[in-house]
Design an enzyme around this catalytic site. Structure first.
Site, PDB file in Angstrom:
ATOM      1  N   GLU A  28       4.727  71.590  42.353  1.00 45.69           N
ATOM      2  CA  GLU A  28       5.024  73.133  41.536  1.00 45.69           C
ATOM      3  C   GLU A  28       4.069  73.941  41.879  1.00 45.69           C
ATOM      4  O   GLU A  28       2.847  74.507  42.378  1.00 45.69           O
ATOM      5  CB  GLU A  28       4.582  72.115  39.881  1.00 45.69           C
ATOM      6  CG  GLU A  28       5.616  71.595  39.737  1.00 45.69           C
ATOM      7  CD  GLU A  28       6.752  72.495  39.313  1.00 45.69           C
ATOM      8  OE1 GLU A  28       7.191  73.865  39.368  1.00 45.69           O
ATOM      9  OE2 GLU A  28       7.981  72.024  38.421  1.00 45.69           O
ATOM     10  N   ASN A  57      10.028  75.752  31.918  1.00 43.16           N
ATOM     11  CA  ASN A  57      10.760  76.171  33.161  1.00 43.16           C
ATOM     12  C   ASN A  57      11.002  76.953  32.784  1.00 43.16           C
ATOM     13  O   ASN A  57      11.955  78.082  32.015  1.00 43.16           O
ATOM     14  CB  ASN A  57      10.885  74.703  33.698  1.00 43.16           C
ATOM     15  CG  ASN A  57      10.291  73.838  34.581  1.00 43.16           C
ATOM     16  OD1 ASN A  57      10.036  74.313  35.001  1.00 43.16           O
ATOM     17  ND2 ASN A  57      10.442  72.552  34.722  1.00 43.16           N
ATOM     18  N   ASP A  62      15.066  73.947  36.628  1.00 42.30           N
ATOM     19  CA  ASP A  62      13.558  73.555  37.024  1.00 42.30           C
ATOM     20  C   ASP A  62      13.067  75.017  37.050  1.00 42.30           C
ATOM     21  O   ASP A  62      13.476  75.644  36.710  1.00 42.30           O
ATOM     22  CB  ASP A  62      12.852  73.103  38.588  1.00 42.30           C
ATOM     23  CG  ASP A  62      11.460  72.421  38.165  1.00 42.30           C
ATOM     24  OD1 ASP A  62      10.753  72.296  37.823  1.00 42.30           O
ATOM     25  OD2 ASP A  62      11.805  71.044  38.345  1.00 42.30           O
TER      26      ASP A  62
END
Length: 289
Positions: A15, A145, A196
């Site tokens: 991430e 997100n 996401d």
């Protein structure tokens, strides 16, 4: 393949990719393993920094310092030595939460999210931080997100991946604070792939990593889907613009929660990719602490 492997270091939960044009370096995180990774875009080995706690995002303060977002708050990091100094505690007393998505507004403010370590419903939130001030923006978020902003700073975006609705809202260009209420931008309920991480290019196009969808989707400013780029990992997690002209894109991925059978079917899960496309991207602004 629509992408090449930039780093074959497998992340359980890759991430937070962030590119620094001054050093031609991409930094990203394996959140669950408490690791920060970095690699020159021009090549070389992936460097791994083991951290003492989970971290998920990094932003440049200046040539010597970075701001690191961890499960206990915001830390100033010496870019040369890696030494951390706590700048502001955020949910540090809550051992059940950690940091997640974050992005710097064009004015230098930081929006960032927290969430339950087991993605408990409503355990997280989205915060605003600017010049030493912290404000809670949106409470009761399960998986924050897609925090990102239009180039002029007048529009902000975010989602709760657990709900899979992407919102947009007006934003004060000078402070990064929201103006008015969020409005629905993209409805992905029932879609194969959760919303996401996202970034917005110079044209106002929002590029979103589809968790479980194995792709990056591009949405025009009116919310229309204009392009989908396949990625050779099902759990794509977050894109970033890279290169001195910000004309390339990378995307992280994850192997989190996958069975042995699923990993065999998805051998590149958790790797970081350079997409085989050109984009009209932009570099991240420095954060003002």
């Amino acid at each position: 393949m629509a992408a090449s492997i930039l780093s074959d270091e497998t992340c359980e939960l890759g991430e937070g990719p962030t590119y620094d044009p001054a050093t031609d370096t991409l930094c990203w995180f394996d959140i669950l393993a408490s690791r920060m990774l970095e690699k020159k875009l021009s090549g070389g080995q992936t460097r791994i920094h083991q951290l003492d706690e989970m971290a998920s995002a990094i932003a440049t303060i200046d040539g010597e310092r970075q701001l690191l977002l961890t499960e206990t708050g915001l830390h100033v990091r010496d870019a040369t030595t890696g030494k951390l100094k706590l700048h502001m505690s955020v949910e540090a007393a809550n051992a059940g939460t950690r940091s997640n998505d974050a992005r710097v507004h064009p004015c230098g403010a930081l929006w960032f999210g927290t969430m339950g370590k087991k993605a408990e419903a409503g355990a997280g939130a989205i915060y605003w931080f600017f010049r030493g001030e912290l404000r809670l923006l949106f409470p009761a978020i399960s998986i924050p997100n897609s925090i990102c902003f239009s180039p002029d700073g007048k529009t902000a975006y975010y989602t709760d991946t657990a709900v899979n609705l992407l919102y947009r809202l007006d934003c004060d260009a000078d402070t990064g604070l929201p103006l008015g209420e969020p409005k629905l931008f993209v409805d992905r309920r029932g879609d194969r792939g959760g919303i996401d991480g996202s970034v917005v290019d110079r044209d106002g196009v929002l590029w979103n990593a589809s968790w479980g969808g194995g792709r990056v989707d591009a949405y025009a400013p009116d919310g229309k889907l204009v392009r989908s780029v396949p990625v050779p990992a099902v759990q794509t997690s977050c894109p970033a613009f890279v290169g001195h002209a910000a004309d390339r894109m990378v995307v992280t991925s994850a192997a989190e929660g996958m069975s042995a059978k699923a990993r065999r079917a998805d051998p590149h899960a958790g790797k970081t990719f350079l997409l085989d496309i050109q984009v009209n991207g932009r570099h991240e602004p420095n954060v003002l602490i």
